[in-house]
Design a protein around this motif. Structure first.
Motif, PDB file in Angstrom:
ATOM      1  N   TRP A  67       1.108  -0.771   0.374  1.00 32.34           N
ATOM      2  CA  TRP A  67       0.472   0.112   0.530  1.00 32.34           C
ATOM      3  C   TRP A  67       1.504   1.562  -0.218  1.00 32.34           C
ATOM      4  CZ3 TRP A  67      -3.784  -0.832   4.672  1.00 32.34           C
ATOM      5  CH2 TRP A  67      -4.777  -1.801   3.469  1.00 32.34           C
ATOM      6  N   PRO A  68       0.387   2.320  -0.685  1.00 38.40           N
ATOM      7  CA  PRO A  68       0.716   3.478  -0.523  1.00 38.40           C
ATOM      8  C   PRO A  68       1.111   3.882   0.867  1.00 38.40           C
ATOM      9  CG  PRO A  68      -0.851   3.785  -1.608  1.00 38.40           C
ATOM     10  CD  PRO A  68      -0.331   2.427  -1.226  1.00 38.40           C
ATOM     11  N   ARG A  69       2.336   4.399   1.366  1.00 39.81           N
ATOM     12  CA  ARG A  69       2.643   4.512   2.827  1.00 39.81           C
ATOM     13  C   ARG A  69       3.140   5.982   3.370  1.00 39.81           C
ATOM     14  NH1 ARG A  69       0.831   1.014   5.904  1.00 39.81           N
ATOM     15  NH2 ARG A  69       1.390  -1.602   5.729  1.00 39.81           N
ATOM     16  N   ALA A  70       2.499   6.615   4.396  1.00 40.23           N
ATOM     17  CA  ALA A  70       2.854   7.570   4.545  1.00 40.23           C
ATOM     18  C   ALA A  70       4.670   7.851   5.030  1.00 40.23           C
ATOM     19  CB  ALA A  70       2.730   8.060   5.942  1.00 40.23           C
ATOM     20  N   ILE A  98      -1.586  14.569   3.076  1.00 40.65           N
ATOM     21  CA  ILE A  98      -0.533  13.622   1.692  1.00 40.65           C
ATOM     22  C   ILE A  98      -1.767  12.726   1.674  1.00 40.65           C
ATOM     23  CG2 ILE A  98       1.308  12.879   2.756  1.00 40.65           C
ATOM     24  CD1 ILE A  98       0.368  10.981   4.920  1.00 40.65           C
ATOM     25  N   LEU A 133      -2.390  10.104  -1.803  1.00 44.71           N
ATOM     26  CA  LEU A 133      -1.440   8.862  -0.409  1.00 44.71           C
ATOM     27  C   LEU A 133      -3.319   7.769  -1.006  1.00 44.71           C
ATOM     28  CD1 LEU A 133       0.861   8.840   1.780  1.00 44.71           C
ATOM     29  CD2 LEU A 133       1.176   8.407  -1.044  1.00 44.71           C
ATOM     30  N   ASP A 186      -4.465   7.070  -4.663  1.00 44.65           N
ATOM     31  CA  ASP A 186      -3.478   6.205  -5.392  1.00 44.65           C
ATOM     32  C   ASP A 186      -3.930   4.955  -4.543  1.00 44.65           C
ATOM     33  OD1 ASP A 186      -2.028   8.162  -6.739  1.00 44.65           O
ATOM     34  OD2 ASP A 186      -0.616   7.994  -4.734  1.00 44.65           O
ATOM     35  N   LEU A 187      -4.174   4.846  -2.944  1.00 46.00           N
ATOM     36  CA  LEU A 187      -4.756   3.177  -2.938  1.00 46.00           C
ATOM     37  C   LEU A 187      -5.784   2.836  -3.338  1.00 46.00           C
ATOM     38  CD1 LEU A 187      -4.202   1.127  -0.422  1.00 46.00           C
ATOM     39  CD2 LEU A 187      -5.509   2.814   0.481  1.00 46.00           C
TER      40      LEU A 187
END
Length: 126
Positions: free
Chosen positions: A10-13, A106, A109, A112-113
């Motif tokens: 997954w996209p992550r900070a 952010i 993100l 994106d998910l």
């Protein structure tokens, strides 16, 4: 059908402390946290202070945004769905807060998910 993505994909900070580990840094340590915005509160008695509650997959984090910081990062504080906050750890009466120094929206993100899972969502349709 594409395989489901596992959480590590997954996209992550970037470089953020998970909320369940906020008890580890000493008082006054500079940390970065990220999470979904659950609550924004601006009590009339708080002299312009905004309280934000963030949630990550491990728990919640209380963020204090002073008026001066709010003015610098107003758009992110008001409109962000997913925030990354850098600030100082403060403990008071058994409650840990992060006093914001920087606030970054952010939320992209999250978009994106959703895009990553669109093929899966389409397969769920009749």
């Amino acid at each position: 059908m594409e395989p489901l993505l596992s959480p590590p994909d997954w996209p992550r900070a970037p470089v953020c402390l998970p909320h369940h580990l906020l008890h580890l840094p000493p008082e006054g340590a500079r940390v970065a946290v990220a999470g979904l915005v659950l609550v924004r509160q601006r009590p009339g008695t708080a002299k312009g202070v905004i309280f934000v509650t963030l949630e990550d997959e491990f728990g919640v984090c209380n963020v204090v945004v002073w008026q001066k910081i709010y003015q610098r990062f107003r758009r992110a504080v008001i409109a962000g769905r997913l925030l990354r906050v850098t600030g100082r750890v403060q403990r008071q009466s058994g409650v840990t807060h992060v006093v914001a120094e920087e606030v970054e929206d952010i939320s992209a993100l999250l978009d994106d998910l959703v895009r990553l899972h669109e093929p899966t969502r389409a397969a769920d349709q009749p």
